[in-house]
Design a protein around this motif. Structure first.
Motif, mmCIF file in Angstrom:
data_model
loop_
_atom_site.group_PDB
_atom_site.id
_atom_site.type_symbol
_atom_site.label_atom_id
_atom_site.label_comp_id
_atom_site.label_asym_id
_atom_site.label_seq_id
_atom_site.Cartn_x
_atom_site.Cartn_y
_atom_site.Cartn_z
ATOM 1 N N PHE A 175 0.821 -1.204 0.000
ATOM 2 C CA PHE A 175 0.000 0.000 0.000
ATOM 3 C C PHE A 175 0.863 1.266 0.000
ATOM 4 C CE2 PHE A 175 -2.507 -3.330 2.070
ATOM 5 C CZ PHE A 175 -3.618 -3.339 1.250
ATOM 6 N N VAL A 176 1.966 1.228 0.744
ATOM 7 C CA VAL A 176 2.847 2.387 0.797
ATOM 8 C C VAL A 176 3.652 2.499 -0.494
ATOM 9 C CG1 VAL A 176 4.777 3.451 2.024
ATOM 10 C CG2 VAL A 176 2.964 2.303 3.306
ATOM 11 N N LEU A 177 4.188 1.376 -0.991
ATOM 12 C CA LEU A 177 4.995 1.399 -2.211
ATOM 13 C C LEU A 177 4.186 1.857 -3.415
ATOM 14 C CD1 LEU A 177 6.995 -1.912 -1.698
ATOM 15 C CD2 LEU A 177 7.914 0.404 -1.649
ATOM 16 N N LEU A 178 2.913 1.494 -3.459
ATOM 17 C CA LEU A 178 2.064 1.896 -4.566
ATOM 18 C C LEU A 178 1.549 3.326 -4.425
ATOM 19 C CD1 LEU A 178 0.020 -1.395 -5.021
ATOM 20 C CD2 LEU A 178 1.540 -0.388 -6.715
ATOM 21 N N GLY A 179 1.806 3.947 -3.273
ATOM 22 C CA GLY A 179 1.379 5.321 -3.066
ATOM 23 C C GLY A 179 -0.062 5.466 -2.631
ATOM 24 N N TYR A 180 -0.710 4.357 -2.215
ATOM 25 C CA TYR A 180 -2.109 4.430 -1.807
ATOM 26 C C TYR A 180 -2.268 5.014 -0.405
ATOM 27 C CZ TYR A 180 -3.035 1.416 -5.811
ATOM 28 O OH TYR A 180 -3.125 0.902 -7.068
ATOM 29 N N VAL A 181 -1.202 4.959 0.395
ATOM 30 C CA VAL A 181 -1.225 5.531 1.740
ATOM 31 C C VAL A 181 -0.038 6.477 1.860
ATOM 32 C CG1 VAL A 181 -1.103 5.065 4.206
ATOM 33 C CG2 VAL A 181 -2.316 3.482 2.712
ATOM 34 N N ASP A 182 -0.298 7.720 2.270
ATOM 35 C CA ASP A 182 0.780 8.682 2.453
ATOM 36 C C ASP A 182 0.744 9.206 3.879
ATOM 37 O OD1 ASP A 182 -1.378 10.400 2.490
ATOM 38 O OD2 ASP A 182 -0.924 11.353 0.572
ATOM 39 N N ASN A 183 1.431 10.336 4.134
ATOM 40 C CA ASN A 183 1.528 10.832 5.512
ATOM 41 C C ASN A 183 0.196 11.363 6.043
ATOM 42 O OD1 ASN A 183 1.900 13.036 3.580
ATOM 43 N ND2 ASN A 183 2.266 14.318 5.364
ATOM 44 N N GLU A 184 -0.812 11.518 5.170
ATOM 45 C CA GLU A 184 -2.130 11.952 5.644
ATOM 46 C C GLU A 184 -2.987 10.773 6.095
ATOM 47 O OE1 GLU A 184 -3.748 14.218 2.413
ATOM 48 O OE2 GLU A 184 -2.728 16.057 3.052
ATOM 49 N N GLY A 185 -2.503 9.567 5.853
ATOM 50 C CA GLY A 185 -3.223 8.386 6.317
ATOM 51 C C GLY A 185 -4.498 8.127 5.546
ATOM 52 N N VAL A 186 -5.432 7.451 6.189
ATOM 53 C CA VAL A 186 -6.708 7.082 5.583
ATOM 54 C C VAL A 186 -7.838 7.546 6.493
ATOM 55 C CG1 VAL A 186 -8.150 5.152 4.833
ATOM 56 C CG2 VAL A 186 -5.693 5.079 4.433
ATOM 57 N N THR A 187 -8.894 8.146 5.910
ATOM 58 C CA THR A 187 -10.064 8.539 6.687
ATOM 59 C C THR A 187 -11.215 7.582 6.377
ATOM 60 O OG1 THR A 187 -10.771 10.078 4.952
ATOM 61 C CG2 THR A 187 -9.395 10.962 6.707
ATOM 62 N N THR A 188 -12.150 7.469 7.318
ATOM 63 C CA THR A 188 -13.269 6.535 7.155
ATOM 64 C C THR A 188 -14.569 7.156 7.636
ATOM 65 O OG1 THR A 188 -12.995 5.549 9.352
ATOM 66 C CG2 THR A 188 -11.750 4.540 7.556
ATOM 67 N N SER A 189 -15.664 6.601 7.147
ATOM 68 C CA SER A 189 -16.993 6.864 7.707
ATOM 69 C C SER A 189 -17.763 5.554 7.672
ATOM 70 C CB SER A 189 -17.728 7.952 6.915
ATOM 71 O OG SER A 189 -18.087 7.492 5.630
ATOM 72 N N ILE A 190 -18.704 5.394 8.601
ATOM 73 C CA ILE A 190 -19.420 4.120 8.741
ATOM 74 C C ILE A 190 -20.918 4.349 8.595
ATOM 75 C CG2 ILE A 190 -19.923 2.197 10.309
ATOM 76 C CD1 ILE A 190 -17.182 2.651 11.566
ATOM 77 N N SER A 191 -21.566 3.457 7.824
ATOM 78 C CA SER A 191 -23.021 3.484 7.672
ATOM 79 C C SER A 191 -23.582 2.132 8.076
ATOM 80 C CB SER A 191 -23.413 3.786 6.221
ATOM 81 O OG SER A 191 -22.843 5.000 5.786
ATOM 82 N N GLN A 192 -24.733 2.138 8.700
ATOM 83 C CA GLN A 192 -25.411 0.897 9.047
ATOM 84 C C GLN A 192 -26.536 0.645 8.054
ATOM 85 O OE1 GLN A 192 -24.232 -1.240 11.208
ATOM 86 N NE2 GLN A 192 -22.576 0.152 11.765
ATOM 87 N N GLY A 193 -27.280 -0.434 8.264
ATOM 88 C CA GLY A 193 -28.260 -0.958 7.313
ATOM 89 C C GLY A 193 -29.090 0.049 6.537
ATOM 90 N N GLN A 194 -29.752 -0.445 5.540
ATOM 91 C CA GLN A 194 -30.585 0.366 4.663
ATOM 92 C C GLN A 194 -31.788 -0.473 4.258
ATOM 93 O OE1 GLN A 194 -28.475 2.211 1.325
ATOM 94 N NE2 GLN A 194 -30.178 1.653 0.011
ATOM 95 N N ARG A 195 -32.894 0.197 3.992
ATOM 96 C CA ARG A 195 -34.105 -0.541 3.628
ATOM 97 C C ARG A 195 -33.871 -1.347 2.353
ATOM 98 N NH1 ARG A 195 -37.022 1.746 -0.450
ATOM 99 N NH2 ARG A 195 -36.426 3.848 -1.123
ATOM 100 N N PRO A 196 -34.549 -2.523 2.251
ATOM 101 C CA PRO A 196 -34.346 -3.390 1.085
ATOM 102 C C PRO A 196 -34.732 -2.681 -0.218
ATOM 103 C CG PRO A 196 -35.485 -4.553 2.845
ATOM 104 C CD PRO A 196 -35.461 -3.112 3.233
ATOM 105 N N MET A 197 -34.056 -3.079 -1.274
ATOM 106 C CA MET A 197 -34.331 -2.535 -2.598
ATOM 107 C C MET A 197 -34.115 -3.650 -3.610
ATOM 108 S SD MET A 197 -32.314 0.574 -4.523
ATOM 109 C CE MET A 197 -32.741 1.685 -3.194
ATOM 110 N N GLN A 198 -35.170 -3.980 -4.376
ATOM 111 C CA GLN A 198 -35.121 -5.044 -5.378
ATOM 112 C C GLN A 198 -34.588 -6.357 -4.785
ATOM 113 O OE1 GLN A 198 -33.222 -3.884 -9.049
ATOM 114 N NE2 GLN A 198 -34.736 -2.299 -9.459
#
Length: 287
Positions: free
Chosen positions: A155-178
């Motif tokens: 991840f570091v060698l490919l440049g996907y993670v730098d000194n700013e790191g990784v941010t996240t957000s979390i969502s829980q379930g959702q009403r059914p669809m199709q």
């Protein structure tokens, strides 16, 4: 005048040409042969014979991510790495019981996404040229990519993670669809990429469903087609859930990103997840 890479490549090819007739200075027979990289994480890695006195040229069938090349520099010397080639040599002949692993990712991300090899020293022979072959994944036109086995340094060698790191957000379930429901979703944002890691449940009264492609739809701009990665191949059976990841490269911006994520299946059913938020990266300290 030849460029350094072209010169190295020409020398390696020349050494390989005479290999059929003469042994190497160390008394080993020189070989040129094809090897096929492992198609899944459970398959054994192909073995390549290297030596201190002979360089080994590996030719790849597609462009490689040179920055993702991993090896033990104390035991393996990389003489050159090009768009589709790597020339390696042992710093000193490896011990009889010693095995070194070397790996590199392909640029296109198609499965298998990473080519890895076990490097050993054989007293009887040395590989001067390896023509790397890549197995075709079954039903590549209609199946999402099955996750390879990455390593933390990739991840570091490919440049996907730098000194700013990784941010996240979390969502829980959702009403059914199709006939489909979201159990949970975690949104990741790194250096030039966003990734939605989610679990989709196929209701028991529905037919089996295979996620085929995904799109990130923003309020402005063109839709972004994502790569789909699943933890298990094949369709999601009725009443079962599956972890699915959608990832896409995005330009860096100093703002939260909010997308509607649409996952489309092989039977015409599509699952839409609105308001997926990818928070702005936190400024890091580069010192």
């Amino acid at each position: 005048m030849l460029q350094p890479f072209r010169l190295a490549l020409a020398l390696a090819l020349a050494w390989g040409t005479v290999a059929h007739a003469e042994p190497s200075p160390g008394g080993r027979v020189r070989r040129e042969r094809p090897v096929t990289v492992a198609g899944t994480a459970g398959e054994p890695l192909p073995v390549v014979h290297i030596a201190q006195d002979s360089p080994t040229l590996l030719l790849f069938p597609a462009p490689i991510q040179r920055k993702s090349l991993t090896f033990d520099a104390s035991r393996i010397r990389v003489l050159d790495a090009g768009e589709r080639s790597v020339i390696v040599q042992a710093v000193s002949d490896l011990r009889k019981d010693e095995q070194q692993e070397m790996g590199v990712f392909f640029v296109d991300g198609r499965a298998p996404a990473r080519a890895a090899f076990v490097l050993v020293t054989d007293p009887a022979e040395v590989d001067t040229r390896i023509d790397v072959q890549r197995p075709e994944a079954p039903n590549t036109a209609c199946q999402p990519i099955q996750a390879p086995a990455p390593k933390p340094e990739d991840f570091v060698l490919l440049g996907y993670v730098d000194n700013e790191g990784v941010t996240t957000s979390i969502s829980q379930g959702q009403r059914p669809m199709q006939g489909l429901a979201l159990e949970w979703l975690t949104a990741f944002r790194g250096a030039g990429w966003i990734l939605a890691d989610m679990k989709i449940v196929n209701h028991s009264n529905q037919s089996a469903w295979s996620p085929q492609d995904a799109m990130f739809l923003g309020r402005v701009g063109v839709p972004l087609r994502a790569r789909l990665v699943t933890t298990k191949p094949g369709p999601i059976a009725p009443g079962e859930g599956r972890r699915v990841l959608a990832v896409v490269e995005v330009p860096k911006t100093e703002a939260d990103l909010i997308f509607t994520l649409e996952v489309r299946g092989d039977d015409g059913r599509r699952f839409t997840i609105p308001g997926v938020r990818f928070p702005m990266p936190t400024a890091g300290d580069a010192r």
